[in-house]
Design a protein around this motif. Structure first.
Motif, mmCIF file in Angstrom:
data_model
loop_
_atom_site.group_PDB
_atom_site.id
_atom_site.type_symbol
_atom_site.label_atom_id
_atom_site.label_comp_id
_atom_site.label_asym_id
_atom_site.label_seq_id
_atom_site.Cartn_x
_atom_site.Cartn_y
_atom_site.Cartn_z
ATOM 1 N N MET A 17 81.981 -67.687 58.540
ATOM 2 C CA MET A 17 80.520 -68.438 58.413
ATOM 3 C C MET A 17 79.756 -67.054 58.543
ATOM 4 N N GLY A 18 78.638 -67.287 57.710
ATOM 5 C CA GLY A 18 77.730 -66.223 57.725
ATOM 6 C C GLY A 18 76.668 -66.418 58.970
ATOM 7 N N GLU A 19 75.614 -65.497 59.108
ATOM 8 C CA GLU A 19 74.733 -65.388 60.175
ATOM 9 C C GLU A 19 73.859 -66.420 60.417
ATOM 10 N N ASN A 28 83.004 -74.756 62.950
ATOM 11 C CA ASN A 28 83.843 -75.993 63.133
ATOM 12 C C ASN A 28 84.724 -76.107 61.658
ATOM 13 N N LEU A 29 85.657 -76.871 61.607
ATOM 14 C CA LEU A 29 86.217 -77.009 60.352
ATOM 15 C C LEU A 29 85.461 -77.708 59.272
ATOM 16 N N ASP A 30 84.589 -78.333 59.822
ATOM 17 C CA ASP A 30 83.781 -79.060 58.661
ATOM 18 C C ASP A 30 82.432 -78.200 58.355
ATOM 19 N N GLY A 31 82.457 -77.143 58.981
ATOM 20 C CA GLY A 31 81.069 -76.101 58.622
ATOM 21 C C GLY A 31 80.196 -76.183 59.592
ATOM 22 N N THR A 32 80.070 -77.085 60.484
ATOM 23 C CA THR A 32 79.268 -77.069 61.444
ATOM 24 C C THR A 32 79.345 -76.099 62.563
ATOM 25 N N VAL A 82 75.982 -80.926 70.656
ATOM 26 C CA VAL A 82 75.588 -81.401 69.205
ATOM 27 C C VAL A 82 76.255 -80.452 68.157
ATOM 28 N N LYS A 83 76.532 -80.844 67.281
ATOM 29 C CA LYS A 83 77.139 -80.394 66.151
ATOM 30 C C LYS A 83 76.192 -80.151 64.870
ATOM 31 N N VAL A 84 75.686 -79.062 64.440
ATOM 32 C CA VAL A 84 74.669 -78.813 63.415
ATOM 33 C C VAL A 84 74.882 -78.099 62.412
ATOM 34 N N ASP A 85 74.286 -78.257 61.313
ATOM 35 C CA ASP A 85 74.421 -77.224 60.267
ATOM 36 C C ASP A 85 73.609 -75.987 60.533
ATOM 37 N N PRO A 86 74.457 -74.922 60.642
ATOM 38 C CA PRO A 86 73.917 -73.714 61.015
ATOM 39 C C PRO A 86 72.513 -73.225 60.464
ATOM 40 N N ARG A 87 72.013 -73.684 59.405
ATOM 41 C CA ARG A 87 70.925 -73.446 58.675
ATOM 42 C C ARG A 87 69.645 -74.031 59.379
#
Length: 95
Positions: free
Chosen positions: A1-3, A14-18, A69-74
């Motif tokens: 994952m990036g910054e 997470n495996l789903d990118g969140t 909560v699972k979030v989009d890092p953006r």
């Protein structure tokens, strides 16, 4: 994952990118958040639920209840000085 938010924090995805983050609050507010799926503007989060991180004790230091909560890092911004994550425009489930 990036910054996260381009501020140098390399988050573990997470495996789903969140990104899993935690918000400490009162039990009443935690229930309202779970029901509405909404965090207000300028909500702050921790990457840790209860362990010490970035000089803090994680989300539990902010309230008796912790909302995971699972979030989009953006959708969050990392503050390197405090170790907090911020959702400046709020978060809404499904958006």
């Amino acid at each position: 994952m990036g910054e996260v938010g381009g501020n140098g924090y390399q988050a573990k995805a997470n495996l789903d990118g969140t990104l899993t983050i935690y918000h400490g609050t009162t039990p009443e507010t935690a229930n309202a958040i779970r029901q509405s799926g909404r965090f207000n503007e300028m909500s702050f989060f921790s990457h840790a639920k209860s362990r010490a991180a970035f000089g803090s004790e994680g989300a539990k230091q902010y309230g008796k209840s912790v909302v995971e909560v699972k979030v989009d890092p953006r959708d969050v911004l990392f503050h390197p000085g405090t170790g907090e994550l911020e959702a400046g425009t709020g978060l809404v489930r499904g958006k």
